[in-house]
Scaffold this motif. Structure first.
Motif, mmCIF file in Angstrom:
data_model
loop_
_atom_site.group_PDB
_atom_site.id
_atom_site.type_symbol
_atom_site.label_atom_id
_atom_site.label_comp_id
_atom_site.label_asym_id
_atom_site.label_seq_id
_atom_site.Cartn_x
_atom_site.Cartn_y
_atom_site.Cartn_z
ATOM 1 N N GLY A 69 98.762 52.835 44.476
ATOM 2 C CA GLY A 69 99.243 52.246 45.720
ATOM 3 C C GLY A 69 100.518 52.849 46.249
ATOM 4 O O GLY A 69 101.094 52.361 47.222
ATOM 5 N N ASN A 70 100.961 53.952 45.630
ATOM 6 C CA ASN A 70 102.240 54.556 45.995
ATOM 7 C C ASN A 70 102.117 55.585 47.118
ATOM 8 O O ASN A 70 103.104 56.123 47.582
ATOM 9 C CB ASN A 70 102.849 55.231 44.757
ATOM 10 N N MET A 71 100.868 55.867 47.535
ATOM 11 C CA MET A 71 100.631 56.888 48.553
ATOM 12 C C MET A 71 99.773 56.323 49.670
ATOM 13 O O MET A 71 98.820 55.576 49.427
ATOM 14 C CB MET A 71 99.888 58.093 47.946
ATOM 15 N N ALA A 72 100.100 56.693 50.881
ATOM 16 C CA ALA A 72 99.258 56.359 52.024
ATOM 17 C C ALA A 72 98.232 57.475 52.193
ATOM 18 O O ALA A 72 98.597 58.647 52.347
ATOM 19 C CB ALA A 72 100.106 56.210 53.279
ATOM 20 N N ARG A 73 96.952 57.133 52.143
ATOM 21 C CA ARG A 73 95.890 58.121 52.270
ATOM 22 C C ARG A 73 95.429 58.209 53.724
ATOM 23 O O ARG A 73 95.230 57.195 54.379
ATOM 24 C CB ARG A 73 94.710 57.745 51.377
ATOM 25 N N LEU A 74 95.239 59.411 54.227
ATOM 26 C CA LEU A 74 94.703 59.598 55.562
ATOM 27 C C LEU A 74 93.239 59.190 55.606
ATOM 28 O O LEU A 74 92.472 59.466 54.677
ATOM 29 C CB LEU A 74 94.808 61.073 55.971
ATOM 30 N N ARG A 75 92.838 58.529 56.696
ATOM 31 C CA ARG A 75 91.421 58.279 56.931
ATOM 32 C C ARG A 75 90.777 59.577 57.403
ATOM 33 O O ARG A 75 91.440 60.445 57.956
ATOM 34 C CB ARG A 75 91.251 57.184 57.974
ATOM 35 N N PRO A 76 89.456 59.749 57.188
ATOM 36 C CA PRO A 76 88.806 61.013 57.561
ATOM 37 C C PRO A 76 89.056 61.435 59.000
ATOM 38 O O PRO A 76 89.290 62.616 59.271
ATOM 39 C CB PRO A 76 87.327 60.732 57.286
ATOM 40 N N ALA A 77 89.027 60.494 59.944
ATOM 41 C CA ALA A 77 89.240 60.869 61.351
ATOM 42 C C ALA A 77 90.653 61.391 61.573
ATOM 43 O O ALA A 77 90.860 62.368 62.314
ATOM 44 C CB ALA A 77 88.972 59.670 62.254
ATOM 45 N N ASP A 78 91.635 60.756 60.951
ATOM 46 C CA ASP A 78 93.013 61.230 61.069
ATOM 47 C C ASP A 78 93.182 62.566 60.345
ATOM 48 O O ASP A 78 93.897 63.465 60.820
ATOM 49 C CB ASP A 78 93.978 60.193 60.497
ATOM 50 N N ALA A 79 92.528 62.682 59.198
ATOM 51 C CA ALA A 79 92.600 63.933 58.441
ATOM 52 C C ALA A 79 91.995 65.079 59.236
ATOM 53 O O ALA A 79 92.499 66.209 59.198
ATOM 54 C CB ALA A 79 91.891 63.781 57.101
ATOM 55 N N ALA A 80 90.924 64.814 59.976
ATOM 56 C CA ALA A 80 90.266 65.873 60.749
ATOM 57 C C ALA A 80 91.235 66.487 61.748
ATOM 58 O O ALA A 80 91.352 67.720 61.857
ATOM 59 C CB ALA A 80 89.037 65.311 61.467
ATOM 60 N N GLY A 81 91.942 65.640 62.490
ATOM 61 C CA GLY A 81 92.884 66.162 63.477
ATOM 62 C C GLY A 81 94.009 66.942 62.847
ATOM 63 O O GLY A 81 94.387 68.024 63.330
ATOM 64 N N ALA A 82 94.565 66.401 61.781
ATOM 65 C CA ALA A 82 95.671 67.083 61.106
ATOM 66 C C ALA A 82 95.201 68.403 60.498
ATOM 67 O O ALA A 82 95.862 69.447 60.656
ATOM 68 C CB ALA A 82 96.255 66.173 60.031
ATOM 69 N N TYR A 83 94.065 68.377 59.819
ATOM 70 C CA TYR A 83 93.558 69.572 59.145
ATOM 71 C C TYR A 83 93.267 70.676 60.154
ATOM 72 O O TYR A 83 93.626 71.848 59.950
ATOM 73 C CB TYR A 83 92.309 69.195 58.356
ATOM 74 N N LYS A 84 92.646 70.335 61.273
ATOM 75 C CA LYS A 84 92.371 71.337 62.308
ATOM 76 C C LYS A 84 93.669 71.965 62.822
ATOM 77 O O LYS A 84 93.742 73.183 63.034
ATOM 78 C CB LYS A 84 91.585 70.709 63.458
#
Length: 313
Positions: free
Chosen positions: A141-156
């Motif tokens: 619980g110590n990390m905030a995980r990106l949701r796939p949709a948010d990860a898609a934008g950041a990764y691109k």
């Protein structure tokens, strides 16, 4: 020099980073395959609690975290350097970004439901469940995980930025790969392994071409070994660090010789207890002893790790 023993597993992204560095440095190494999830009794007896992958063993010295392992390999084989001048500082900063921000965006994209389903397609359902529970415990619980949709934008966006860096040169900072290249490559390598998510890479063909150049480096000369052999080597050896800085830097008010613990800041929160025998500007070293493995030194980078005085029993 004692053998280089890499404790890793085949699908570990950070292990791929180190395997490629070993290949680039043309350093022969021994391969000990370890479990991807807990329990890891043979790992823990060597590291004292650290369970992230990989770690590098040289005799009875255990080097934890790929950033510190890279420094050790650079010492052993300075050519071709991982930290070229005048971009030495830039290469380290970019590598730290890639090992953290880029990595977590990529993995959130890679292990979205369709990616995870493909990764575990040939395994029983309980394997995927155990993997998810294991990784959940590592962050606690110590990390905030990106949701796939948010990860898609950041990764691109990150892939486009990497592509921009490759407009006029074959590697991120010049004519040869440096630590930034190895750190940026491994999360993308994991994406490329998964058919259902790898299409994101096609948006940046310059990055794909760069990945091909990185993959061509290879893993060098390796020899299979076992945990039992590695433990026997550790027990027969005497700790002798290959880390070159030795000046004591006290930022905690903890004297050398104190009982302490070290753990990662945000992922892999298991503590390693031991006696503090080095605290320098770049690393911590703990001494540990057990009947099975004898006396070992476990080394951690300062950045990304937390040093604390051990609580009295």
């Amino acid at each position: 020099m004692a053998d280089l023993i890499l404790h890793h597993y085949n699908t570990s992204p950070f292990s791929e980073k180190v395997r490629l560095i070993l290949g680039a440095k043309r350093l022969p190494w021994k391969s000990v395959l370890i479990p991807a999830i807990m329990p890891k009794p043979d790992v823990e007896v060597l590291t004292g609690g650290y369970r992230k992958t990989p770690f590098l063993q040289i005799g009875s010295d255990m080097y934890c975290d790929s950033a510190l392992i890279a420094d050790v390999l650079e010492h052993l084989q300075p050519e071709a350097t991982l930290y070229p001048e005048p971009e030495k500082g830039m290469s380290r900063i970019l590598a730290q970004w890639a090992d953290t921000t880029l990595f977590w965006a990529a993995m959130a994209w890679n292990l979205q439901p369709k990616g995870a389903a493909e990764v575990f397609a040939k395994a029983p359902p309980e394997v995927a469940k155990a993997f998810g529970e294991d990784r959940g415990k590592m962050s606690a619980g110590n990390m905030a995980r990106l949701r796939p949709a948010d990860a898609a934008g950041a990764y691109k966006s990150y892939l486009r930025r990497l592509s921009d860096m490759l407009d006029d040169k074959p590697y991120l900072l010049g004519e040869a790969p440096c630590i930034a290249d190895f750190s940026a490559y491994h999360p993308l390598w994991y994406t490329r392994r998964i058919d259902s998510v790898r299409g994101i890479l096609d948006l940046t063909p310059a990055v794909v071409d760069w990945m091909d150049r990185m993959a061509a480096i290879g893993h060098g000369t390796t020899e299979k070994s076992s945990a039992e052999e590695a433990i026997a080597i550790a027990k027969a050896a005497t700790p002798h660090t290959l880390l070159t800085d030795s000046t004591f830097q006290d930022d905690h008010g903890i004297a050398l010789g104190s009982a302490v613990t070290v753990r990662a800041e945000s992922f892999g929160l298991e503590e390693t207890p031991g006696t503090l025998v080095a605290a320098t500007r770049t690393h911590y070293t703990l001494e540990r002893s057990s009947e099975r493995v004898g006396t070992v030194h476990v080394h951690f980078p300062r950045i990304g790790y937390v040093l604390k005085k051990a609580e009295a029993a």
